[in-house]
Structures are given as structure tokens and as C-alpha cells.
Write an enzyme that holds these catalytic residues in place. Structure first.
Site, PDB file in Angstrom:
ATOM      1  CG  ASP A 223      -1.813   1.273   1.452  1.00 51.42           C
ATOM      2  OD1 ASP A 223      -2.574   1.366   0.726  1.00 51.42           O
ATOM      3  OD2 ASP A 223      -1.539   1.878   2.409  1.00 51.42           O
ATOM      4  CD  GLU A 293      -2.370   2.632  -3.318  1.00 54.70           C
ATOM      5  OE1 GLU A 293      -3.528   2.910  -3.099  1.00 54.70           O
ATOM      6  OE2 GLU A 293      -1.578   2.542  -1.891  1.00 54.70           O
TER       7      GLU A 293
HETATM    8  C1  LIG Z   1      -4.223   6.182  -2.616  1.00 53.92           C
HETATM    9  C2  LIG Z   1      -4.314   5.922  -1.431  1.00 53.92           C
HETATM   10  O1  LIG Z   1      -4.279   6.966  -0.563  1.00 53.92           O
HETATM   11  N1  LIG Z   1      -4.240   4.787  -1.005  1.00 53.92           N
HETATM   12  C3  LIG Z   1      -4.142   4.352   0.312  1.00 53.92           C
HETATM   13  C4  LIG Z   1      -3.121   4.907   1.149  1.00 53.92           C
HETATM   14  O2  LIG Z   1      -2.800   4.745   2.303  1.00 53.92           O
HETATM   15  C5  LIG Z   1      -4.008   5.277   2.981  1.00 53.92           C
HETATM   16  C6  LIG Z   1      -3.830   5.071   4.520  1.00 53.92           C
HETATM   17  O3  LIG Z   1      -3.266   3.591   4.523  1.00 53.92           O
HETATM   18  C7  LIG Z   1      -5.466   4.631   2.528  1.00 53.92           C
HETATM   19  O4  LIG Z   1      -6.436   5.164   3.251  1.00 53.92           O
HETATM   20  C8  LIG Z   1      -5.465   4.524   0.964  1.00 53.92           C
HETATM   21  O5  LIG Z   1      -6.370   3.840   0.595  1.00 53.92           O
END
Ligand SMILES: CC(=O)N[C@H]1CO[C@H](CO)[C@@H](O)[C@@H]1O
Ligand SMILES: *[C@@H]1O[C@H](CO)[C@@H](O)[C@H](O)[C@H]1NC(C)=O
Ligand SMILES: *[C@@H]1O[C@H](CO)[C@@H](O)[C@H](O)[C@H]1NC(C)=O
Ligand SMILES: *[C@@H]1O[C@H](CO)[C@@H](O)[C@H](O)[C@H]1NC(C)=O
Ligand SMILES: *[C@@H]1O[C@H](CO)[C@@H](O)[C@H](O)[C@H]1NC(C)=O
Ligand SMILES: *[C@@H]1O[C@H](CO)[C@@H](O)[C@H](O)[C@H]1NC(C)=O
Ligand SMILES: *[C@@H]1O[C@H](CO)[C@@H](O)[C@H](O)[C@H]1NC(C)=O
Ligand SMILES: *[C@@H]1O[C@H](CO)[C@@H](O)[C@H](O)[C@H]1NC(C)=O
Ligand SMILES: *[C@@H]1O[C@H](CO)[C@@H](O)[C@H](O)[C@H]1NC(C)=O
Ligand SMILES: *[C@@H]1O[C@H](CO)[C@@H](O)[C@H](O)[C@H]1NC(C)=O
Ligand SMILES: *[C@@H]1O[C@H](CO)[C@@H](O)[C@H](O)[C@H]1NC(C)=O
Ligand SMILES: *[C@@H]1O[C@H](CO)[C@@H](O)[C@H](O)[C@H]1NC(C)=O
Length: 596
Positions: A223, A293
Site C-alpha cells: 500500500d 500501489e
Molecule cells: C491512494 C491512497 O491513498 N491509498 C491508500 C493509502 O493509504 C491510506 C492510508 O493507509 C489509505 O487510506 C488509502 O486507501
């Protein structure tokens, strides 16, 4: 004769070796990864929130879909401030979703069906309730530097250390009275950022990966990777040029050169990959993979794959969000062609393409592009070479659900005025299984987010019995996709200005994808299509699967098709088309004949 014999032996050995090895190391290169959002998939305990037992009960459905692997959004212990993206223990399943035994059973049962399980790894931050953070607040020596702690500007407790902003809005620093310092959080204040310059943090995080690999998972989706490191000197970010009308507390009012995509961040991803590769070397089963990601610009995205020359590798693939971010209701066939060709031209050959059309952070395809284009986008994703990623519910063309401000759950949207624009709750409403209470998500009377009213007409049970449903088209796509050789060459062209046409060709056969993107009905004259057969067609198509096309075809507005034909010159195709077992038998025969 002797040389021939030797050659046969070598050929035989090579063949056996190649067949034995391929299956293990390359499975992911053509895989379909199906993202499950566990909160909304299936609620077995009937408490309103989906759970692992629910996922287990739906494994036969996943098998029916034909997907290769499923990745689960976070299921670990968490106060659930950010739907589990705020983890307080990386080794324990949150009671909301069940327990560790349920996860073990899920992995085992899924593997039995040939489905791999991928976990969501959230390395950027923990929950404020993580033991490490508590120890850090209390000044326990080992944990002092586990997070990013700073004094205020000029040692002033009232002033944050610098101007960095949180992705969720407002200043990214929170003062803690106990520690009497500020800590940094890229996201919610309940999500303190880990300090990756501390080798103990790196070691702990790597150990967590190995722990889950040992439990039999096939890898990780990682993530929010661009955020791992921040500028070592804590310098202010500079304002963007486009600040007019942008609220200064909004993350978009600043450039993020000090907090995003630092070189050390890339290095950490390369280190995670080295760990996975080492693990793969130590264990013989199928390759474990990581997918990252990273919402960032194109050049940076490529770097998360690794360096151009492959001297350092990153993720097996880093999500390609172009079909989400660069495709709008207005995009033309040429726009889509350009998006795809940009990847063909720029991704170094050693890496594998991937195409993502939806996830838990973006509106659903049906809502973004119109329900009439759902099949076209799925078929597009499926015909292209590489990895395909599906977000649960897209296979039945679910639209965004209806969620009111007072039913909100997503911490990214706390303000009524920007709720519609910023909330991610709409794409997270419960999965629509059938037309019973709560769409079959559970049997109870509550659900954590409301069930969409569309469930009566859009659900698995109904679509399973409807021949031309999104679901059956999806299943057919996955089945046919497996037959396309990874070596098939890809060509893209736009015919008559609106018909996006993709060819996947080997010496022996060609698959054609046709999609009339927003144009008037179009007659296509293309001798290459002559004698091809309709393999898959979109729901809105009135053509017949199985019918044969001559060189002329009328493609209706928003219609999409996949055609197939055997190429007439069928020379040299024998080895290519034969099953591995037949191949071995034949090689063996040659070998025996040679020995006589
Ligand atoms: C795009 C984005 O922000 N994705 C994740 C990044 O991390 C945060 C916190 O863990 C998530 O809320 C998001 O979905
Ligand atoms: C950084 O930004 C803060 C808040 O805008 C400001 O108070 C501070 O003076 C800036 N620091 C530097 C070195 O410019
Ligand atoms: C400091 O952090 C700890 C641990 O999260 C928390 O319990 C405490 O309430 C915080 N104190 C303040 C004043 O924010
Ligand atoms: C980051 O790495 C790139 C490529 O190795 C290099 O050109 C660049 O100077 C580095 N940036 C910093 C800030 O070190
Ligand atoms: C791989 O095996 C070596 C030798 O047993 C061991 O030292 C190392 O920790 C293992 N690494 C992983 C990631 O499993
Ligand atoms: C699509 O086109 C319409 C009309 O030209 C325009 O008003 C609208 O802003 C465009 N939308 C997007 C997302 O580009
Ligand atoms: C609900 O689904 C069942 C089974 O598909 C069907 O027989 C029934 O007519 C449906 N009910 C409604 C209200 O659509
Ligand atoms: C929920 O369902 C139970 C059992 O069917 C019932 O007793 C209860 O009143 C219902 N609660 C609400 C809020 O509808
Ligand atoms: C779909 O239909 C097939 C064949 O009729 C059946 O075997 C399968 O269980 C059904 N799947 C679902 C999810 O209803
Ligand atoms: C599409 O292009 C072909 C030539 O390739 C032409 O024969 C045909 O008339 C065109 N159709 C339309 C609707 O423009
Ligand atoms: C080719 O197929 C189209 C559509 O079915 C039909 O109208 C046309 O007559 C066919 N052409 C020939 C040469 O058979
Ligand atoms: C299509 O193929 C048939 C033979 O199968 C041939 O007679 C016909 O001329 C071809 N049509 C075109 C447009 O190439």
C-alpha cells in the site's frame, strides 16, 4: 546419427526442465488478480461487516470466475479508523474479520482450488494503537525512533516542525503531550508514519513479510509506497503554481518533492523484492510476488518496477492506474490507443504489463464510464498482454452505491461539502449476491454501508442465469484469455476513427478485439477479419457468439467483441499447439527411435 541422438536427449531434458519450471516462476505474468474488499464481500457472522468465513464460503464462486489469485484489503488488527489501513498488529487478524485460524483455513482451501492468496501490506504507517507507537510515545529506548518525531518550529510547541500537509487534509503533524513532540502522519492522525531510516523498523517489517510467506501466502500488495521516506532535512514543501482557489490546508496546494518518491523509498521497495527473491530461492513452490500501489507520475511509476536495465528489481508489477485516471466518459478510441502504446513504448521489455480498471479508492467502471461500456473495458483489459486486476463487483457491472453523508465511513471525507467528491464509500458498498435481504451479503438487518438499491437487478444469481450478462461475459473472457499465448504479438489500430481494434497474433491464430468507442455504428472492411468467429460479445451486442464474420462487419455504438481465427498458413504450428504431455511423448519417441 550419434549427434542426432545427443540432440534428442538434450532436447528432451530441456523440454522437461522448461515445462517443470515455467509453471512455477511465470504464473503471475498472465494472471487475473481479483481484489476482495473483505468488509463488503460476504458477512458470515451477520454483524454487518464482511469476514474471512464469508470469503471462504465464496471460494467456489472465485473458482467459477477462473481467477488466478485474490488479494484481500487489510484484515489485520486495527481500530478501523481507516477501514483497516491503520494496523495495530501485523500478525493478528482483526476479530471483525475472524481470527488467524480462519486465515489459515482460507489459504488452505483456496490453494486446494488453485487460487492464490495475496495479503495487503501497509508499510507506511501503523495505527496509533500499535505497541510500537505506544512504546515510542512513552520513550522506551528501542522504540524512540520508530516513528518520525520532531520538535516544533524553533522549539515552539505550538508550531509544527514544517508545512507538510496530510493527504487527508490539514497539517501532517500532531503534537503528543506525553512525548512533548510532534509526530508525522501522511494520512489520518491515527496513522503515524514509520521511520524507515531506523534499521530496526526495516528488519521488523521484513520479518512480518517472511512470517506471512511462511503461512503460505503467494505475496503482497503493498500500500501507498511513494510515502515511505521523507526529506532528511525536513525542508518545507513549495506551493504549487495552481494554488488559486485551492484551500491552503488541502494536500494539493503543495508540491511533494520532500515527501514523495524519494530515492530511498525506491531503494526500500528494491530491498523488499530482494527479500522475496531470496525467499523464492529458499522455497521451491510457485513464485511469490509483490505488487505496489503508487499513485505517481509515469516515469516514477516505471521505477517502482525496477531500474531500466534490471540491475535492481522492484515490484513484480506496480499498478497501472491509467484506465482509471486517464479514461473519462469523453475519451476517444485514439485516447485509449495512446494510453496503451505509451506502456508498450516505455516499459522495459524485461517487465510485465498490468492493467487495473477499478479498486476500493475509485468510482466503479459503470459509474465512471457508463454501464454500457463495462464489458468493453473488461474485454480490453483481458485481451491485452500481461496481468489483469479486477475489483470485486466489477464482474457484474456494479455501479457506485448510494451513501448519505450521515452514513459515511471513509475518513478521507469528513466535510459535507466535499463528501460526494472525496468519499470512497460509494465504491465500497456490500457485494450484490442475489435479490434477498441485503443482497445476500448477510441475513441480518444491518450492513456497515447501505446496500445499493440496484441489487434487485444487478446481482450474481440473476446474472449467472442470464446468457449475455456481464458475469458470463467475464467468465468467458477469463477462460478464453488463458488460451492466448503470452508470446502473441500485439497490434493496435483505430479503424474508421472510432473503432479501437487490437490484434493478438501468433503464427497459428489471431484474436481480434473490436470496440466502437462512442462512435456512430460503423461498417468495418478488413480482409484480415475474414473467416473469424465471434468468441465473446458485449451485453449490448445483438450478434451471435459462434457466428462467422467475413471481411465486413458492422460495429454498433459501444459494442465490443472478441473474434478468433486460425491463421491459414499453419506451418510450424505443431509443437506450438501441442499439450506439454504430448510433446514429451513425441520427444521421447524420437529419442527411442534414435537409439534403435
Ligand atoms: C491512494 C491512497 O491513498 N491509498 C491508500 C493509502 O493509504 C491510506 C492510508 O493507509 C489509505 O487510506 C488509502 O486507501
Ligand atoms: C516553513 O513553513 C512554515 C509554515 O508555513 C513557516 O512558519 C516556516 O517559516 C517555514 N520555514 C522555512 C525555513 O521557510
Ligand atoms: C499521545 O499518544 C498516546 C499513544 O497513542 C495516546 O494514548 C495519548 O492520548 C497521546 N496524547 C496526546 C495528548 O495526544
Ligand atoms: C536519485 O537517483 C537518481 C538516479 O539514480 C539520481 O539521478 C538523482 O540525483 C537522485 N536524487 C537525489 C536527490 O539523490
Ligand atoms: C534463505 O536461506 C538462508 C540460508 O538458510 C537464510 O539465511 C535466509 O534467512 C533465508 N532467507 C529467506 C528470506 O528466507
Ligand atoms: C466531456 O465533454 C463535455 C462536452 O464537450 C465537457 O463539458 C466535459 O467537461 C467533458 N468531460 C471530461 C471529463 O472531459
Ligand atoms: C429474485 O430472484 C429469484 C431467483 O432468481 C426470482 O425467481 C425472483 O423473481 C426474483 N425476485 C424479484 C423481486 O426480482
Ligand atoms: C433486527 O432483526 C432482529 C431479528 O430478526 C429483530 O429482532 C430486530 O428488531 C431487528 N432490528 C432492527 C433495528 O430492525
Ligand atoms: C452458476 O450456474 C452454474 C451452472 O448453472 C452453477 O453450477 C453455479 O453454481 C452457479 N453459480 C452461482 C454463483 O450461482
Ligand atoms: C470505414 O472505412 C472503410 C474503409 O476501410 C470504408 O469502406 C467504410 O465506408 C467506412 N465506414 C464508415 C461508416 O465510415
Ligand atoms: C459479409 O457479412 C455481412 C454481415 O453479415 C453481410 O451483410 C455481407 O453480405 C457479407 N458479405 C459477403 C461478401 O458475404
Ligand atoms: C473470405 O474468404 C473466403 C474463403 O474462405 C473468400 O472466398 C473470400 O473472398 C474472402 N473475402 C475477403 C473479403 O477476403
Amino acid at each position: 546419427m550419434h549427434i542426432l541422438k545427443m540432440n534428442s536427449v538434450i532436447l528432451l531434458l530441456v523440454a522437461i526442465f522448461a515445462i517443470g519450471n515455467c509453471a512455477n516462476s511465470d504464473w503471475w505474468k498472465t494472471a487475473v488478480f481479483y481484489q476482495i474488499y473483505p468488509r463488503s464481500f460476504k458477512d458470515d457472522s451477520n454483524d454487518g461487516v464482511g469476514d474471512l468465513k464469508g470469503v471462504i464460503s465464496k471460494l467456489p464462486y472465485l473458482k467459477e470466475l477462473g481467477i488466478t489469485a485474490t488479494w484481500l484489503s487489510p484484515i489485520f488488527k486495527s481500530p478501523q479508523v481507516d477501514q483497516g489501513y491503520d494496523i495495530s498488529d501485523y500478525r493478528v487478524v482483526d476479530p471483525l474479520f475472524g481470527n488467524n485460524n480462519d486465515l489459515t483455513e482460507l489459504i488452505k482451501e483456496a490453494n486446494k482450488l488453485g487460487i492464490k492468496i495475496i495479503l495487503d501490506f501497509v508499510p507506511n504507517h501503523t495505527s496509533e494503537e500499535h505497541e510500537w507507537f505506544k512504546a515510542s510515545v512513552n520513550g522506551t529506548p528501542k522504540y524512540l525512533d520508530y516513528y518520525i518525531w520532531r520538535d516544533g518550529e524553533n522549539k515552539d510547541d505550538k508550531k509544527p516542525p514544517n508545512n507538510w500537509l496530510s493527504n487527508f487534509g490539514g497539517i501532517a503533524w500532531t503534537y503528543n503531550e506525553t512525548r512533548k513532540m510532534w509526530y508525522y502522519h501522511e494520512f489520518a492522525k491515527a496513522q503515524p508514519d514509520l521511520n524507515y531510516r531506523n534499521p530496526d523498523v526495516v528488519k521488523d517489517m521484513k520479518d512480518i513479510l517472511v512470517y506471512w510467506l511462511d503461512q503460505g501466502v503467494a505475496g503482497f500488495r503493498i500500500d501507498a509506497v511513494p510515502y515511505l521516506f521523507e526529506d532528511v532535512n525536513f525542508e518545507n514543501e513549495t506551493a504549487t503554481d495552481k494554488t488559486k482557489g485551492v484551500d491552503p490546508s488541502n494536500w494539493n496546494s503543495l508540491q511533494h518533492t520532500k515527501t514523495l518518491d524519494l530515492n530511498e523509498t525506491l531503494d526500500m521497495i528494491y530491498q523488499f523484492r530482494e527479500l522475496i527473491d531470496e525467499y523464492n530461492k529458499n522455497h521451491t513452490e510457485d513464485t511469490r510476488v509483490i505488487m505496489t500501489e503508487a499513485y505517481t507520475d509515469f516515469d516514477k511509476t516505471l521505477l517502482y518496477y525496477g531500474l531500466k536495465d534490471g540491475s535492481r528489481l522492484g515490484a513484480h508489477f506496480t499498478f497501472n492506474f491509467d484506465f482509471i485516471q486517464s479514461l473519462s466518459k469523453n475519451s476517444s478510441a485514439t485516447d485509449i490507443k495512446n494510453i496503451i502504446e505509451n506502456w508498450f513504448e516505455n516499459l522495459p521489455e524485461i517487465y510485465t504489463y498490468n492493467w487495473v480498471v477499478g479498486n476500493h479508492d475509485n468510482h466503479r467502471i459503470a459509474t465512471r464510464l457508463g454501464v454500457e461500456n463495462v464489458d468493453a473495458i473488461m474485454l480490453l483489459q483481458g485481451i491485452l498482454p500481461g496481468v489483469m486486476v479486477t475489483y470485486n463487483g466489477e464482474e457484474i457491472g456494479m455501479e457506485d452505491g448510494e451513501v448519505d453523508f450521515d452514513q459515511r465511513q471513509d475518513p478521507q471525507a469528513t466535510d459535507e461539502k466535499t463528501f460526494k467528491e472525496k468519499s470512497r464509500d460509494f465504491e465500497r458498498t456490500p457485494f450484490q449476491w442475489d435479490n434477498s435481504t441485503n443482497a445476500g451479503f448477510n441475513k441480518g438487518n444491518k450492513t456497515w454501508l447501505p446496500v445499493s438499491k440496484n441489487y434487485i437487478n444487478t446481482n450474481v444469481e440473476l446474472q449467472n442465469t442470464t446468457v449475455d450478462s456481464h458475469l458470463n461475459i467475464y467468465k468467458s473472457l477469463i477462460k478464453n484469455r488463458k488460451k492466448i499465448s503470452p508470446a502473441a504479438k500485439t497490434k493496435i489500430e483505430v479503424l474508421n476513427s472510432t473503432v479501437l481494434t487490437i490484434y493478438r497474433t501468433t503464427e497459428t491464430e489471431t484474436y481480434f478485439y473490436l470496440y466502437n468507442r462512442l462512435g456512430e455504428p460503423m461498417i468495418i472492411n478488413n480482409a484480415g477479419l475474414n473467416n473469424s468467429k465471434i468468441l465473446i460479445k458485449s451485453t449490448n451486442s445483438e450478434k451471435e457468439v459462434g457466428s462467422i464474420i467475413n471481411g465486413t462487419i458492422l460495429v454498433e455504438t459501444n459494442e465490443s467483441l472478441i473474434l478468433h481465427k486460425d491463421n491459414p498458413k499453419d506451418n510450424g504450428s505443431f509443437l506450438y499447439k501441442t499439450q506439454p504431455t504430448v510433446l514429451i511423448a513425441v520427444l521421447f519417441l524420437i529419442f527411442v527411435l534414435n537409439s534403435i
